[in-house]
Design a protein around this motif. Structure first.
Motif, PDB file in Angstrom:
ATOM      1  N   PHE B  46      35.262  31.999  29.933  1.00  0.00           N
ATOM      2  CA  PHE B  46      35.000  32.580  31.255  1.00  0.00           C
ATOM      3  C   PHE B  46      36.299  32.852  32.008  1.00  0.00           C
ATOM      4  O   PHE B  46      36.275  33.174  33.186  1.00  0.00           O
ATOM      5  CB  PHE B  46      34.121  31.624  32.091  1.00  0.00           C
ATOM      6  N   GLU B  47      37.405  32.716  31.286  1.00  0.00           N
ATOM      7  CA  GLU B  47      38.747  32.816  31.855  1.00  0.00           C
ATOM      8  C   GLU B  47      38.925  34.052  32.735  1.00  0.00           C
ATOM      9  O   GLU B  47      39.407  33.972  33.868  1.00  0.00           O
ATOM     10  CB  GLU B  47      39.747  32.837  30.701  1.00  0.00           C
ATOM     11  N   TRP B  48      38.495  35.190  32.220  1.00  0.00           N
ATOM     12  CA  TRP B  48      38.716  36.454  32.942  1.00  0.00           C
ATOM     13  C   TRP B  48      37.876  36.523  34.223  1.00  0.00           C
ATOM     14  O   TRP B  48      38.303  37.090  35.201  1.00  0.00           O
ATOM     15  CB  TRP B  48      38.410  37.653  32.024  1.00  0.00           C
ATOM     16  N   TYR B  49      36.707  35.913  34.120  1.00  0.00           N
ATOM     17  CA  TYR B  49      35.854  35.882  35.316  1.00  0.00           C
ATOM     18  C   TYR B  49      36.457  34.979  36.375  1.00  0.00           C
ATOM     19  O   TYR B  49      36.443  35.288  37.566  1.00  0.00           O
ATOM     20  CB  TYR B  49      34.439  35.418  34.954  1.00  0.00           C
ATOM     21  N   GLN B  50      37.017  33.834  35.909  1.00  0.00           N
ATOM     22  CA  GLN B  50      37.671  32.918  36.848  1.00  0.00           C
ATOM     23  C   GLN B  50      38.843  33.607  37.524  1.00  0.00           C
ATOM     24  O   GLN B  50      39.004  33.541  38.750  1.00  0.00           O
ATOM     25  CB  GLN B  50      38.147  31.665  36.114  1.00  0.00           C
ATOM     26  N   GLU B  51      39.599  34.303  36.721  1.00  0.00           N
ATOM     27  CA  GLU B  51      40.756  35.017  37.254  1.00  0.00           C
ATOM     28  C   GLU B  51      40.318  36.063  38.279  1.00  0.00           C
ATOM     29  O   GLU B  51      40.927  36.237  39.332  1.00  0.00           O
ATOM     30  CB  GLU B  51      41.516  35.688  36.110  1.00  0.00           C
ATOM     31  N   LEU B  52      39.220  36.694  37.945  1.00  0.00           N
ATOM     32  CA  LEU B  52      38.684  37.733  38.811  1.00  0.00           C
ATOM     33  C   LEU B  52      38.286  37.153  40.163  1.00  0.00           C
ATOM     34  O   LEU B  52      38.590  37.716  41.216  1.00  0.00           O
ATOM     35  CB  LEU B  52      37.452  38.343  38.124  1.00  0.00           C
ATOM     36  N   PHE B  53      37.612  35.998  40.129  1.00  0.00           N
ATOM     37  CA  PHE B  53      37.107  35.431  41.374  1.00  0.00           C
ATOM     38  C   PHE B  53      38.186  34.793  42.224  1.00  0.00           C
ATOM     39  O   PHE B  53      37.981  34.559  43.408  1.00  0.00           O
ATOM     40  CB  PHE B  53      35.979  34.418  41.072  1.00  0.00           C
ATOM     41  N   THR B  54      39.314  34.490  41.632  1.00  0.00           N
ATOM     42  CA  THR B  54      40.399  33.932  42.439  1.00  0.00           C
ATOM     43  C   THR B  54      41.282  35.038  43.002  1.00  0.00           C
ATOM     44  O   THR B  54      42.159  34.789  43.827  1.00  0.00           O
ATOM     45  CB  THR B  54      41.261  32.971  41.593  1.00  0.00           C
ATOM     46  N   ASP B  55      41.043  36.255  42.553  1.00  0.00           N
ATOM     47  CA  ASP B  55      41.859  37.397  42.983  1.00  0.00           C
ATOM     48  C   ASP B  55      41.340  37.892  44.332  1.00  0.00           C
ATOM     49  O   ASP B  55      40.371  38.639  44.399  1.00  0.00           O
ATOM     50  CB  ASP B  55      41.763  38.486  41.919  1.00  0.00           C
ATOM     51  N   THR B  56      41.953  37.458  45.434  1.00  0.00           N
ATOM     52  CA  THR B  56      41.457  37.841  46.762  1.00  0.00           C
ATOM     53  C   THR B  56      41.628  39.331  47.009  1.00  0.00           C
ATOM     54  O   THR B  56      40.834  39.942  47.718  1.00  0.00           O
ATOM     55  CB  THR B  56      42.188  37.066  47.871  1.00  0.00           C
ATOM     56  N   ARG B  57      42.659  39.928  46.448  1.00  0.00           N
ATOM     57  CA  ARG B  57      42.879  41.360  46.625  1.00  0.00           C
ATOM     58  C   ARG B  57      41.673  42.147  46.103  1.00  0.00           C
ATOM     59  O   ARG B  57      41.135  43.042  46.772  1.00  0.00           O
ATOM     60  CB  ARG B  57      44.133  41.781  45.859  1.00  0.00           C
ATOM     61  N   LEU B  58      41.234  41.738  44.938  1.00  0.00           N
ATOM     62  CA  LEU B  58      40.091  42.421  44.333  1.00  0.00           C
ATOM     63  C   LEU B  58      38.817  42.186  45.158  1.00  0.00           C
ATOM     64  O   LEU B  58      37.976  43.075  45.288  1.00  0.00           O
ATOM     65  CB  LEU B  58      39.892  41.894  42.906  1.00  0.00           C
ATOM     66  N   PHE B  59      38.734  40.967  45.725  1.00  0.00           N
ATOM     67  CA  PHE B  59      37.571  40.633  46.543  1.00  0.00           C
ATOM     68  C   PHE B  59      37.509  41.533  47.788  1.00  0.00           C
ATOM     69  O   PHE B  59      36.440  42.023  48.169  1.00  0.00           O
ATOM     70  CB  PHE B  59      37.641  39.153  46.948  1.00  0.00           C
ATOM     71  N   ILE B  60      38.700  41.757  48.368  1.00  0.00           N
ATOM     72  CA  ILE B  60      38.755  42.629  49.541  1.00  0.00           C
ATOM     73  C   ILE B  60      38.352  44.058  49.171  1.00  0.00           C
ATOM     74  O   ILE B  60      37.605  44.727  49.894  1.00  0.00           O
ATOM     75  CB  ILE B  60      40.162  42.591  50.164  1.00  0.00           C
ATOM     76  N   ILE B  61      38.831  44.491  48.017  1.00  0.00           N
ATOM     77  CA  ILE B  61      38.477  45.849  47.557  1.00  0.00           C
ATOM     78  C   ILE B  61      36.961  45.962  47.346  1.00  0.00           C
ATOM     79  O   ILE B  61      36.338  46.961  47.714  1.00  0.00           O
ATOM     80  CB  ILE B  61      39.246  46.198  46.259  1.00  0.00           C
ATOM     81  N   LEU B  62      36.408  44.893  46.784  1.00  0.00           N
ATOM     82  CA  LEU B  62      34.948  44.887  46.578  1.00  0.00           C
ATOM     83  C   LEU B  62      34.217  44.996  47.918  1.00  0.00           C
ATOM     84  O   LEU B  62      33.271  45.781  48.069  1.00  0.00           O
ATOM     85  CB  LEU B  62      34.542  43.586  45.872  1.00  0.00           C
TER      86      LEU B  62
END
Lengths: 361, 267
Positions: B46-62
């Motif tokens: 689940f590494e990539w998903y974990q990385e994804l969810f810790t990425d605040t920049r991506l969260f803001i874009i979402l």
């Protein structure tokens, strides 16, 4: 309060250069059942829409209770309509459909409940409050539409061919019910139809319309027995219409013979149209009858036979009789002087009424 | 013979769908690959998903993407309802079909053209590129879609319903709010959700009119992919795909649950 509720004053309506109503004037009295009768395109529905306020007259004035309503929109008129397709709101159930007008007027919830229940009781739909419109049959939808109109206690209910979508048996039943309902409520009904039997059965007054003008108005018996012209005679029931000449008062000539009649007030030797209803003709032997005719065809109609005959002058004679005859045989037609009705060519309704009055006195 | 034909038809259909969905499934499977590349599947992670969810920049874009989609779909729906009502009430058929054609041209014209023309318009008008310009353009390309989804419902409605409402005392606004809007509700929802999905997955138009660091998911995925392969993109794409799937299924259930309503006829 004056007895007249609706008055049309020289009303003309033009749609796209097409004259739908041509200088129509009439009055409608409180508490009666009126019928606008005519073929499709005669302007009867336009009159209804003018009263309801969906269209404005091109010329002339319309009065409700002696107030000119030309510029008053439909939602402010004391009139409710029952539509041909019922126009029930599909997203509301029976109760809410009937309550629609009351909700708009912000009537209290308690009163809404009471009045809707009453209206539904009036049309024999108690216990149907929570049904969806899609769960109702054609006849029931019809009743909901009527309840929705009368719940607002309008002074006038307009009905736009509301029975045309029902089957024959239900239609006859609804005719009785509507007539009875109108009498119980005591409010004015204006009913539009192209069905002459419906009109004769239900109305206090009938307006016969054709091509945007009122041809004749009167009680059902008046219109049936004394049609003013060929159109009315033809439209209201079957009739035999032949050319004739008025020799003198109470004496008319047609089919090359002279007959006694009960019509007066014509010029000497005035050309006229003579009407005899098929049910007034009796069949006898060729020797004893007043007009000898040859039987051309015979149709069984259930209640009676419809027999089509021709005389020696190519005039067609329809006879309604419970007796059967042989096609191709020669028979005689007999009738009373009262059965003959004479129509003056091109006579207006006012002239017609005047002449009738003149010799009734 | 009949049975064989059916078997052939079914397997053909299955094959077509398999080919269409293969890349997405392939991508989704590799989002769980610990190997870090799309070449060989090593271990489940689940590494990539974990990385994804810790990425605040991506969260803001979402969040940006969702805000733009919800706002643009809502505004486009409101404008679209008004437009559909206006087109529906026009009596002149020539004028009506002209307006409809103009509406349809906007739907079929390529996104690139629409994007480029918006870019020119915004630069000429001096509107700075960013959230506002993206929102405006999304509203603009969603309106014709909403109009085209609502018009058939209006056409289906008997005009006597409007007469009846007026006859019962409803003012013009009450006719709209109490009769017309409830009647066309399913069309409004269809229009809103279509506008929503169009906005969510729009790339071309957004790519043209975005700027000042404002990004939506589609544009971000594109730039991530350009930077080099990271299985984070796979994880992100898989999530987006799942959300879309859930939305479509949800809409399907909503729209088939209600039976079509007929009025005026006998059963």
């Amino acid at each position: 309060m004056s007895n007249t509720i609706i008055r049309f004053e020289n009303v003309t309506k033009v749609f796209d250069d097409h004259i739908v109503l041509d200088n129509v004037s009439f009055e409608i009295e409180r508490g009666k059942f009126y019928t606008l009768l005519g073929p499709s395109g005669c302007g009867k529905t336009t009159i209804l829409r003018l009263i309801a306020g969906f269209v404005e007259p091109t010329q002339g004035n319309i009065y409700i209770d002696e107030n000119c309503v030309n510029k008053i929109p439909a939602n402010l008129r004391p009139v409710n309509t029952v539509f041909q397709d019922y126009a029930l709101f599909p997203h509301l159930n029976v109760f809410e459909n009937v309550a629609f007008g009351l909700r708009i007027k912000k009537v209290s919830a308690h009163e809404v409940k009471e009045r809707v229940a009453n209206a539904l009781k009036f049309v024999n739909l108690e216990g149907f409050e929570n049904r969806e419109i899609t769960e109702m049959s054609g006849g029931q939808r019809q009743r909901v539409a009527i309840a929705r109109a009368i719940v607002n206690q309008p002074q006038l209910v307009l009905l736009d061919e509301p029975l045309s979508a029902l089957d024959l048996k239900l239609r006859t039943e609804m005719q009785y019910e509507l007539r009875e309902l109108q009498q119980r409520l005591g409010i004015t009904f204006v009913f539009v139809t192209h069905d002459q039997e419906e009109a004769l059965a239900m109305s206090d007054e009938i307006f016969v319309l054709n091509k945007g003008t009122i041809q004749q108005s009167g009680t059902p018996t008046d219109i049936y027995d004394e049609p003013i012209n060929r159109f009315v005679a033809d439209f209201i029931g079957e009739s035999n219409i032949v050319e004739g000449t008025m020799l003198a008062d109470n004496l008319v000539s047609f089919a090359n013979r002279t007959f006694d009649c009960v019509d007066m007030g014509f010029n000497q030797n005035e050309p006229v149209e003579v009407i005899i209803r098929p049910e007034d003709l009796e069949m006898t032997s060729a020797e004893t009858g007043k007009i000898p005719v040859k039987v051309d065809s015979q149709l069984f109609r259930g209640v009676h036979y419809e027999i089509c005959c021709y005389d020696d002058f190519k005039n067609e004679w329809l006879v309604h009789s419970t007796k059967k005859v042989e096609v191709g045989s020669t028979i005689g037609l007999d009738f009373d002087p009262e059965a003959i009705h004479i129509m003056r060519l091109g006579e207006t309704e006012a002239e017609f009424d005047k002449r009738l009055e003149a010799y009734e006195d | 013979m009949e049975k064989q034909k059916k078997w052939f038809a079914n397997s053909y259909l299955l094959l077509v769908f398999a080919i269409l969905y293969a890349p997405i499934i392939f991508l989704a499977i590799y989002s769980f690959n610990s190997g870090g590349s799309m070449v060989g599947f090593e271990e489940f992670t689940f590494e990539w998903y974990q990385e994804l969810f810790t990425d605040t920049r991506l969260f803001i874009i979402l969040l940006n993407t969702l805000v733009v989609a919800l706002l643009s779909a809502t505004i486009a729906t409101i404008v679209g309802i008004a437009g559909a009502l206006a087109i529906h009430t026009i009596e002149n058929t020539k004028y009506k079909s002209m307006l409809l054609t103009l509406n349809n041209i906007l739907i079929v014209s390529p996104d690139v053209i629409i994007g480029a023309s918006f870019l020119i318009l915004f630069t000429v008008m001096g509107i700075s590129l960013g959230f506002f310009s993206v929102l405006l353009s999304h509203i603009a390309f969603s309106i014709p879609i909403v109009v085209i989804m609502i018009l058939p419902k209006l056409k289906e409605m008997s005009p006597s319903l409007i007469d009846a409402a007026q006859d019962l005392g409803a003012s013009r606004w009450q006719v709209i709010s109490r009769v017309i809007l409830p009647y066309i509700t399913s069309g409004i929802f269809a229009g809103f959700f279509t506008a929503l999905t169009f906005s969510l997955d729009d790339f071309a138009v957004t790519f043209f009119v975005t700027g000042n660091g404002f990004n939506t998911l589609a544009v971000e995925v594109y730039s991530l992919a350009r930077q080099g392969i990271s299985l984070k993109i796979n994880a992100l794409s898989t999530i987006i795909f799942m959300i879309t799937l859930i939305l479509v299924l949800g809409y399907y259930f909503l729209s088939t649950r209600k039976k079509p309503v007929m009025i005026g006829g006998d059963e």
